[in-house]
Design an enzyme around this catalytic site. Structure first.
Site, mmCIF file in Angstrom:
data_model
loop_
_atom_site.group_PDB
_atom_site.id
_atom_site.type_symbol
_atom_site.label_atom_id
_atom_site.label_comp_id
_atom_site.label_asym_id
_atom_site.label_seq_id
_atom_site.Cartn_x
_atom_site.Cartn_y
_atom_site.Cartn_z
ATOM 1 N N GLY A 11 7.556 -11.131 -0.964
ATOM 2 C CA GLY A 11 6.110 -11.023 -1.206
ATOM 3 C C GLY A 11 5.789 -10.687 -2.651
ATOM 4 O O GLY A 11 6.678 -10.586 -3.503
ATOM 5 N N LEU A 13 4.683 -7.913 -4.174
ATOM 6 C CA LEU A 13 5.286 -6.687 -4.690
ATOM 7 C C LEU A 13 6.810 -6.757 -4.630
ATOM 8 O O LEU A 13 7.496 -6.404 -5.600
ATOM 9 C CB LEU A 13 4.774 -5.487 -3.866
ATOM 10 C CG LEU A 13 5.406 -4.126 -4.149
ATOM 11 C CD1 LEU A 13 5.165 -3.696 -5.594
ATOM 12 C CD2 LEU A 13 4.863 -3.072 -3.186
ATOM 13 N N TYR A 142 -6.420 -4.195 8.774
ATOM 14 C CA TYR A 142 -5.413 -3.809 7.771
ATOM 15 C C TYR A 142 -5.578 -2.331 7.402
ATOM 16 O O TYR A 142 -4.607 -1.559 7.418
ATOM 17 C CB TYR A 142 -5.598 -4.708 6.541
ATOM 18 C CG TYR A 142 -4.718 -4.381 5.361
ATOM 19 C CD1 TYR A 142 -3.345 -4.593 5.404
ATOM 20 C CD2 TYR A 142 -5.267 -3.893 4.178
ATOM 21 C CE1 TYR A 142 -2.551 -4.312 4.303
ATOM 22 C CE2 TYR A 142 -4.487 -3.620 3.072
ATOM 23 C CZ TYR A 142 -3.122 -3.832 3.141
ATOM 24 O OH TYR A 142 -2.346 -3.558 2.046
HETATM 25 N N1 SER Z 1 -4.513 -5.896 -2.035
HETATM 26 C C1 SER Z 1 -4.808 -5.543 -0.677
HETATM 27 C C2 SER Z 1 -5.757 -6.502 -0.065
HETATM 28 O O1 SER Z 1 -6.574 -7.027 -0.776
HETATM 29 C C3 SER Z 1 -5.402 -4.169 -0.615
HETATM 30 O O2 SER Z 1 -4.366 -3.254 -0.482
HETATM 31 O O3 SER Z 1 -5.726 -6.686 1.101
#
Ligand code: SER
Length: 315
Positions: A11, A13, A142
């Protein structure tokens, strides 16, 4: 010797963090894993294996065979994709974490890293300079999964002594890998369009301020958190982490200083609503106090760095 398992290494990161872990601990100390075979080519410098974190037995076997001592569990479904498939997002984000925490307890692993997010905050959290312990009412699946995950991390630390550490990342901006399925992704996409001399259509409104961070800072923060003495880690849910805060219009204007012909138009979609529930900036005083965190990149330093390196990277 430490042996590190990175889960979800392919991914945004993971692509950069895995490289930094290899640079720090050596190529034999890191095993990169991902669900997707096609990311294998990114990892010609260390061992790569296919792993689905929802398969607990396969993960347990890998931990045993490879004598793993630390896990960086990065696999997750981000905010925008999560809203399209909430139950799957919950399953991946929660079951994945619980498998890792259980295996950490069972195998007495030395350390676990797990990313949380600014998405744990919600419409009733203070917007500006949001403190560590601000009220949280996340509205995305999320964010809900990250907030629940933070509590699980704290639980496993308190109840079983699992040394789990976590950061609430802002939107991460790098040029070595595309973002995928998040609300802050525009801040990555815009650079790719700019260097290809294409127009950019932004899915957020011009004045939507969000907390953001350059990938080098995110990687450094992670490495720093993970080597800090355990006694310094006072927060076992997840640390607020701050880099910069900007709007689409601001980053556009910053890019335009380097690429004067660059143009943008705004067509906000469902992600605008998600962005509006999140903070615009973050207070990370606890991270500074406990393990000496300080970001190095502001918007102009990051923009110069990306616009210098990205063209070389994609050619
Ligand atoms: N970058 C992430 C998102 O936009 C937020 O942690 O879902």
């Amino acid at each position: 010797m430490e042996k590190i398992l990175v889960i979800g290494a392919g991914g945004q990161l993971g692509t950069e963090l895995t490289r930094a872990l290899v640079n720090t601990y050596g190529t034999n100390a890191v095993i990169a894993t991902d669900l997707q075979e096609q990311v294998k080519s990114k990892f010609d410098y260390c061992t790569f294996k296919i792993l689905n974190i929802l398969n607990k037995e396969a993960t347990a076997s890998l931990i045993k065979e490879e004598k793993i001592t630390q896990v960086y569990h990065l696999a997750a479904m981000l905010s925008a994709n999560g809203e399209k498939n909430p139950i799957l997002a919950w399953d991946i984000n929660m079951s994945g974490l619980l498998n890792v925490l259980e295996l950490a307890r069972e195998f007495k692993l030395n350390k676990i890293f797990w990313p949380s997010s600014i998405a744990v905050f919600g419409p009733d959290s203070p917007k500006k300079n949001t403190p560590q312990n601000a009220f949280k009412n996340p509205t995305t699946v999320y964010g809900i999964s990250k907030l629940a995950g933070e509590h699980w991390c704290e639980y496993y630390f308190n109840k079983y002594g699992v040394d789990v550490r976590s950061l609430r990342y802002p939107g991460l901006i790098g040029y070595k890998s595309m973002a995928g399925g998040g609300t802050t992704d525009y801040a990555v996409d815009i650079f790719f369009k700019a260097v290809k001399e294409e127009k950019y259509t932004c899915f957020l409104k011009a004045d939507t301020y969000l907390p953001m961070m350059f990938m080098d800072d995110a990687v450094n923060a992670t490495l720093k958190l993970m080597v800090a003495p355990s006694t310094n880690i006072k927060i076992r849910s997840s640390y607020n982490l701050s880099g910069m805060s900007f709007s689409p219009q601001e980053i556009f204007e910053c890019i335009k200083l380097h690429i004067p012909n660059f143009t943008i138009k705004y067509e906000p979609d469902f992600r605008q609503k998600i962005a509006e529930t999140w903070p615009s900036s973050i207070n990370d005083a606890c991270a500074e106090r406990d393990w000496g965190w300080k970001a190095q990149f502001d918007i102009s330093k990051m923009t110069s760095e990306i616009l210098t390196k990205l063209p070389l990277y994609i050619n």
